[in-house]
Design an enzyme around this catalytic site. Structure first.
Site, PDB file in Angstrom:
ATOM      1  N   GLU A 194       1.662  -0.560  -4.988  1.00 48.63           N
ATOM      2  CA  GLU A 194       0.683   0.578  -5.351  1.00 48.63           C
ATOM      3  C   GLU A 194       1.700   1.842  -5.436  1.00 48.63           C
ATOM      4  OE1 GLU A 194      -3.561   2.405  -3.820  1.00 48.63           O
ATOM      5  OE2 GLU A 194      -1.948   2.250  -2.216  1.00 48.63           O
ATOM      6  N   ASP A 249       0.852  -1.253  -0.049  1.00 47.93           N
ATOM      7  CA  ASP A 249       0.026  -0.058  -0.052  1.00 47.93           C
ATOM      8  C   ASP A 249       0.731   1.181  -0.115  1.00 47.93           C
ATOM      9  OD1 ASP A 249      -2.653   1.122   0.529  1.00 47.93           O
ATOM     10  OD2 ASP A 249      -1.641   1.881   2.316  1.00 47.93           O
TER      11      ASP A 249
END
Length: 705
Positions: free
Chosen positions: A390, A354
């Site tokens: 990401e 993330d």
């Protein structure tokens, strides 16, 4: 034995500064905690439920900034926390407060839950001095404690599938939402890792053709205070409190780590890999007004990044209030130890990181040579793990798609937006459609990277579901309690004529066809496809494109209401992809030799069958596109896409007999189109896939065996 029968008198034996955390050591447990700026560290022991403090010892030994001690007679099940003494000087970056019980950063098991109370803050809430004030209240009754575990486990011959990247199909899923409403999963297992491992779920994943499940965060996390005050929860889980512990609510009746291990074993037996979505960019301690749970009270200055000229303020490229300081060797060690733990102790196959840009910042700026990226690149335990970034955060220069080093794959938001715009019929979208179909070489073809560098997706947990993408032109996030201000307004969506639910059969048919087009495009694109769990069922979130705080029927998949026809379609397009090597090639395609009948590996065609030229690419009204794909050892494929509002006749290349395999507008009316046959009738807003000289995918499989 949760606690020693007789507590040792006086200071603990020194034990060892390594490994960090709590480790079974002979007839006791070794405790080791890094803090560069602490003045004293106390080990606090609790009863089995974590409710009552039973003993307290000073970790008097200190080696290389690690405080350590051995507790004789202790074993697995020992419940503990730390109190760390030092300077409370927020202007200097120090926020020590020994009144706050702190969770071991290496905690592998948890006892007790978290409850919001003013005492969990290091400062006094409501004091005019704000975070410069000091709170003397004990927080132990309101925070989770760590539990010593025995890591031994019978893996029963578990073997990782090790699916090649070119053959990988990812299914993004939420542990809780996946099975909470599944009638075939026993009620005690619903919403747990046991539900994920249940045969009905494994069978569904196999039928769909998924080769990997990407689980949204399973690290222990907590609900933000603002959500609790609105009677909401942090459903997604991007608010980590413990990087080594499984979220207890996902475990059911089993110990959390055992529940994850059992799920991994069940999925591995089915040939399905497990990828964890991990959050190492920030923690649940939030900004200076957040709680003191562990890192802030252990050594705030070391563990977190701070503003360049103000140690009081954390550097916040994540938008969540803080960012871990992976430039510090001990913080980097903690993250690397956590990654290795999940590979070695839980046999997971990879990670999706993330806000990965934050992990690669050096002095605030992104660097492809950042310490974290270098550490991962040389780590032998992670050598075969799938690594997915990401590649963005909200900090300066945060969007870094295509800029991670070799060995990484990346979520490709350009793919998401480009494919959405193309099927919405946006003028001038055809050139980008071609780029995204061919693995986004404009972004990723450098530095020796292959086509697997791009993880393609049309939908993900963050944003509209596939059903909502074709049913809503605007977001509808009112249920989140933020006045519909949260979530992006730039969705590239289309309601096909009516906002939200409708009984109009023409609109419903158009929406289904649009969903087929989007899903088929995803599976027929080069690169690695990722499906959002529930899209194959027709799951809707009623237009909510930021359902992070919705833990209920809005986000739980409604299996009883699933569209069986669309499930069949999804399984079919995945099977077509996996059956034909030309649809998942490991290298980028640039029109070079394919090794098949002097055909190029890729060619772009107009509806009249001629090669696209510069004028065609520059025509904003041109939407239709033909893609000829070739690869040695398999028949050529022809992918035809018509996002336009009118049907057209597509002239087929005169290479031989073409066999229609798929048409999103209808069942192909013929099984074989001979050379010289009339052009293929491609309906408005539809996609078709044809193969040269192969009547079915089974023929390809037979040829390749």
């Amino acid at each position: 034995m949760p606690l020693p029968t007789n507590f040792p008198a006086g200071p603990l034996p020194a034990g060892s500064p390594w490994p960090l955390g709590a480790t079974l050591a002979g007839d006791g447990v070794n405790f080791a905690l890094f803090s560069a700026h602490a003045e004293r560290v106390e080990l606090c022991l609790f009863d089995a439920e974590g409710r009552q403090e039973a003993a307290r010892y000073e970790l008097a030994a200190r080696t290389d900034q690690v405080w350590h001690g051995l507790l004789p007679g202790a074993g697995a099940g020992t419940v503990y926390g730390f109190r760390v003494h030092g300077s409370y000087a927020p202007l200097d970056g120090h926020r020590f407060n020994p009144n706050k019980l702190l969770l071991d950063p290496y905690a592998k098991g948890l006892a007790g839950g978290f409850r919001w109370d003013d005492s969990v803050h290091g400062y006094t809430r409501g004091d005019p001095a704000a975070d410069l004030s000091f709170d003397p209240r004990d927080s132990a009754a309101f925070v989770p404690k760590a539990v010593v575990i025995d890591p031994a486990h019978d893996w029963e011959g578990d073997e990782a599938p090790r699916t090649p990247w070119a053959d990988t199909v990812i299914y993004e899923a939420h542990v809780r939402g996946l099975t909470m409403r599944h009638p075939g999963v026993p009620e005690p297992l619903r919403g747990t890792l046991g539900g994920l491992a249940h045969p009905v779920m494994v069978d569904h994943l196999r039928r769909l053709g998924a080769t990997a499940v990407e689980l949204m965060p399973v690290h222990a996390f907590l609900d933000e205070r603002a959500l609790v005050e609105r009677s909401l929860r942090n459903y997604w889980g991007y608010n980590t409190t413990a990087f080594f512990a499984v979220h207890p609510a996902y475990a059911g009746a089993l110990p959390p780590l055992e529940a994850l291990r059992n799920a991994v074993k069940a999925l591995h037996r089915a040939g399905i890999e497990v990828i964890l979505d991990v959050v190492y960019n920030h923690t649940a301690e939030s900004d200076v007004f957040g709680p003191t749970l562990n890192l802030r009270g252990i050594d705030n200055l070391s563990y977190y990044q701070h503003a360049a000229h103000d140690r009081r303020e954390p550097f916040n490229p994540t938008g969540t209030g803080n960012a871990l300081n992976l430039g510090h060797p001990r913080v980097l060690q903690m993250v690397m130890d956590s990654l290795r733990w999940w590979v070695e102790a839980a046999h997971v196959d990879g990670f999706r990181f993330d806000l990965a840009t934050t992990l690669a910042r050096v002095d605030g700026e992104f660097s492809a040579a950042a310490p974290f990226l270098q550490a991962v690149a040389q780590d032998p335990v992670l050598a075969q793990a799938k690594l997915i970034a990401e590649p963005w955060d909200i900090g300066p220069g945060g969007w870094r798609v295509g800029q991670f080093p070799t060995g990484w794959s990346e979520w490709n938001d350009h793919y998401r937006d480009g494919i959405r715009r193309a099927w919405r019929g946006d003028p001038g979208s055809r050139p980008e459609l071609a780029q995204r179909l061919s693995a986004s070489a404009d972004l990723f073809d450098h530095g020796g990277r292959g086509a697997r560098a791009t993880v393609n997706f049309v939908t993900a947990h963050d944003g509209f579901t596939l059903a909502d993408l074709v049913s809503y032109a605007q977001k509808h996030n009112e249920a989140n309690g933020e006045g519909n201000r949260d979530g992006t307004g730039d969705n590239h969506s289309d309601n096909c004529g009516v906002e939200g639910p409708t009984e109009d059969p023409a609109i419903l048919a158009r929406r289904v066809r649009r969903r087929r087009n989007l899903l088929a495009t995803l599976l027929f694109s080069q690169g690695v496809p990722m499906l959002l769990g529930g899209d194959e069922l027709g799951h809707s979130q009623q237009g909510n494109n930021n359902a992070y705080c919705q833990d209920g029927p809005l986000t739980w998949l409604d299996w009883a209401a699933a569209d069986p026809g669309f499930v069949d379609f999804a399984a079919r397009v995945v099977a077509l992809r996996r059956a034909h090597p030309a649809l998942h090639q490991p290298r980028f395609l640039h029109g070079g030799p394919s090794g098949r009948d002097d055909l190029p590996d890729i060619a772009w065609l107009r509806p009249d069958g001629q090669a696209m030229d510069g004028a065609d690419w520059g025509d904003p009204a041109g939407l239709a596109l033909g893609v000829l794909l070739s690869r040695a050892g398999a028949p050529p494929l022809l992918l035809l896409l018509n996002p336009g509002p009118e049907g057209l006749a597509f002239t087929l290349p005169p290479l031989g007999a073409w066999h229609p395999w798929l048409d999103t507008a209808r069942t192909p009316s013929v099984a074989r189109l001979e050379p010289g046959a009339p052009a293929y009738p491609l309906a408005a807003e539809s996609l078709a896939l044809l193969a040269l000289g192969a009547a079915s995918p089974a023929e390809i499989k037979n040829d390749l065996q």
